[in-house]
Scaffold this motif. Structure first.
Motif, short mmCIF file in Angstrom:
data_model
loop_
_atom_site.label_atom_id
_atom_site.label_comp_id
_atom_site.label_asym_id
_atom_site.label_seq_id
_atom_site.Cartn_x
_atom_site.Cartn_y
_atom_site.Cartn_z
N SER A 6 48.40 38.38 40.88
CA SER A 6 47.73 37.69 41.99
C SER A 6 47.01 38.66 42.91
O SER A 6 46.01 38.33 43.52
CB SER A 6 48.76 36.88 42.78
N ALA A 7 47.53 39.89 43.01
CA ALA A 7 46.93 40.86 43.92
C ALA A 7 45.98 41.81 43.20
O ALA A 7 44.89 42.11 43.67
CB ALA A 7 48.03 41.66 44.62
N ALA A 8 46.40 42.28 42.01
CA ALA A 8 45.61 43.28 41.31
C ALA A 8 44.52 42.66 40.46
O ALA A 8 43.50 43.30 40.19
CB ALA A 8 46.53 44.14 40.44
N GLY A 9 44.72 41.44 40.02
CA GLY A 9 43.73 40.80 39.15
C GLY A 9 43.91 41.24 37.72
O GLY A 9 44.50 42.28 37.43
N PRO A 10 43.41 40.46 36.78
CA PRO A 10 43.63 40.77 35.36
C PRO A 10 42.94 42.04 34.90
O PRO A 10 43.41 42.72 34.01
CB PRO A 10 43.05 39.54 34.65
N ASN A 11 41.81 42.42 35.51
CA ASN A 11 41.09 43.59 35.03
C ASN A 11 41.88 44.87 35.22
O ASN A 11 41.93 45.72 34.34
CB ASN A 11 39.73 43.69 35.71
N LEU A 12 42.49 45.04 36.41
CA LEU A 12 43.27 46.25 36.65
C LEU A 12 44.51 46.27 35.77
O LEU A 12 44.90 47.32 35.25
CB LEU A 12 43.67 46.34 38.13
N ASN A 13 45.14 45.12 35.56
CA ASN A 13 46.30 45.06 34.68
C ASN A 13 45.91 45.49 33.27
O ASN A 13 46.64 46.23 32.60
CB ASN A 13 46.87 43.65 34.65
N GLN A 14 44.74 45.04 32.79
CA GLN A 14 44.29 45.43 31.46
C GLN A 14 43.97 46.91 31.42
O GLN A 14 44.20 47.58 30.41
CB GLN A 14 43.07 44.59 31.07
N PHE A 15 43.44 47.43 32.52
CA PHE A 15 43.12 48.86 32.60
C PHE A 15 44.39 49.68 32.41
O PHE A 15 44.43 50.65 31.64
CB PHE A 15 42.50 49.17 33.96
N GLY A 34 45.88 49.26 28.84
CA GLY A 34 45.09 49.92 27.80
C GLY A 34 44.97 51.42 27.96
O GLY A 34 44.21 52.06 27.22
N SER A 35 45.70 52.00 28.88
CA SER A 35 45.55 53.43 29.16
C SER A 35 46.44 54.30 28.28
O SER A 35 46.50 55.52 28.48
CB SER A 35 45.87 53.71 30.63
N GLU A 36 47.15 53.70 27.33
CA GLU A 36 48.02 54.42 26.40
C GLU A 36 49.12 55.20 27.12
O GLU A 36 49.54 56.28 26.68
CB GLU A 36 47.18 55.35 25.51
N GLY A 37 49.56 54.65 28.25
CA GLY A 37 50.72 55.22 28.93
C GLY A 37 50.42 56.33 29.91
O GLY A 37 51.35 56.87 30.52
N ILE A 38 49.15 56.67 30.14
CA ILE A 38 48.87 57.78 31.04
C ILE A 38 48.87 57.36 32.50
O ILE A 38 48.87 58.21 33.40
CB ILE A 38 47.53 58.47 30.71
N LEU A 39 48.86 56.06 32.78
CA LEU A 39 48.83 55.59 34.17
C LEU A 39 50.16 55.00 34.64
O LEU A 39 50.30 54.67 35.80
CB LEU A 39 47.73 54.54 34.35
N HIS A 76 42.52 51.07 17.66
CA HIS A 76 43.47 52.10 17.24
C HIS A 76 43.86 53.00 18.40
O HIS A 76 44.94 53.59 18.40
CB HIS A 76 42.87 52.95 16.12
N GLY A 77 42.99 53.13 19.38
CA GLY A 77 43.29 53.94 20.55
C GLY A 77 42.60 55.29 20.53
O GLY A 77 42.06 55.73 19.51
N VAL A 78 42.61 55.97 21.68
CA VAL A 78 41.97 57.27 21.82
C VAL A 78 42.95 58.37 21.47
O VAL A 78 42.66 59.25 20.65
CB VAL A 78 41.43 57.46 23.26
N GLY A 79 44.15 58.35 22.09
CA GLY A 79 45.17 59.34 21.79
C GLY A 79 44.67 60.75 21.97
O GLY A 79 44.03 61.09 22.97
N THR A 80 44.95 61.61 20.99
CA THR A 80 44.42 62.98 21.00
C THR A 80 43.30 63.16 19.99
O THR A 80 42.40 63.98 20.20
CB THR A 80 45.54 63.99 20.71
N ASP A 81 43.33 62.41 18.90
CA ASP A 81 42.31 62.57 17.86
C ASP A 81 40.91 62.28 18.37
O ASP A 81 39.94 62.96 18.00
CB ASP A 81 42.60 61.63 16.67
N HIS A 82 40.77 61.25 19.20
CA HIS A 82 39.44 60.81 19.64
C HIS A 82 39.05 61.35 21.02
O HIS A 82 37.91 61.14 21.44
CB HIS A 82 39.38 59.28 19.68
#
Length: 312
Positions: A9-18, A21-26, A269-275
């Protein structure tokens, strides 16, 4: 890392998806809400042939932009269609009637280079029937020919079996590798040709021996109103003793072609380290700086999944 609540309700769906989708770095996801759907009352999966990949892609784009309720659209290019049909025939040789039908289609121009599309529809009976009529009308208007339910049902029943072949093939010196990207519709065919050529050339230049042959295939299985994903599969003999070096050369060539053609360095597949080395070229300095700024703000000590996604 300090606890920071991100309610929808506060952050909105876009920030939640961000964050997701950050592969655990956030941050770390500690809870999730699961939405349960009823099993669909009706399920219909059927196949179509197109004479070429461009015609099939146009049908996928039209169906999606008309917002028809499809459960799945999968378009294989010519090499993948040939591989899948040959693999199926090796397991269960076609009968006389099926061979005659394939010959008749070849006479009509659906021969070498033909592309298989699988259309999946799920939901209540009325929705499935309406979607079946509308999708078939679009497909046939754009040059597709209806094959019936058998190809769709065969794909549905065998869809999880193919990945299990990878390890036994590796044990025998045959590599099976995949990579994927996404791109706007306007750039899709140029990207497809550019990446296909780059992979083909890299496989030739890094072949196990002069007689080695490779297969390069592609399918479109994730489509959207504004673009689609291209999913490439390669099957090739490995260079014994230099398997990693061979793979890296092919991966670099494909990744360079993807970014040069306007594609994303990964779709799912994700960015990880390979990409990560290609992320700056894709997102630009501002995009990477934005992600790095979020990282510094949410995880100032860089505790979460260090070394992933962000280059350098």
């Amino acid at each position: 890392m300090a606890h920071r609540e991100l309610p929808a309700s506060a952050a909105g769906p876009n920030l939640n998806q961000f964050v997701a989708g950050s592969e655990g770095i956030l941050g770390v996801i500690t809870a999730a809400t699961v939405k349960i759907h009823r099993v669909p009352a009706e399920r219909d999966y059927r196949g179509f042939f197109f004479k070429d990949f461009e015609a099939g892609a146009k049908a996928v784009r039209t169906i999606l932009q008309e917002e028809l309720p499809v459960a799945m659209l999968r378009l294989s290019d010519g090499p993948e269609t040939h591989f899948l049909q040959s693999f199926s025939a090796a397991q269960k040789p076609p009968g006389a009637l099926e061979r005659a039908a394939m010959q008749a289609l070849a006479w009509r121009g659906y021969g070498e280079g033909r592309c298989l599309m699988i259309v999946g529809l799920e939901g209540d009976r009325e929705t499935v029937l309406e979607s079946q009529v509308r999708t078939r009308a679009i497909i046939e208007r754009l040059g597709g020919v209806h094959l019936g339910n058998r190809p769709g049902e065969r794909w549905y029943s065998k869809r999880f079996a193919m990945p299990y072949m990878r390890d036994p093939m590796l044990d025998r010196g045959i590599a099976v590798e995949t990579l994927e990207t996404s791109v706007r519709w306007s750039d899709l065919h140029n990207l497809y040709r550019g990446v296909h050529l780059a992979i083909h050339d890299a496989l030739r230049d890094n072949a196990a021996d002069p007689e080695a042959r490779a297969i390069v295939m592609c399918h479109l299985s994730h489509g959207y109103v504004d673009g689609a994903s291209l999913y490439f599969t390669m099957i090739f003999p490995q260079k014994q003793g230099a398997e990693v070096e061979q793979w890296l050369a092919i991966k670099r060539a494909a990744s360079d072609a993807i970014v040069a053609g306007g594609g994303t360095i990964s779709h799912h597949h994700g960015v990880g380290t390979d990409h990560a080395p290609w992320l700056l070229r894709e997102k630009g300095e501002v995009g990477v700086a934005l992600l790095a700024g979020l990282k510094d703000s949410l995880d100032p000590k860089h505790t979460c999944n260090p070394g992933k996604v962000l280059p350098g």
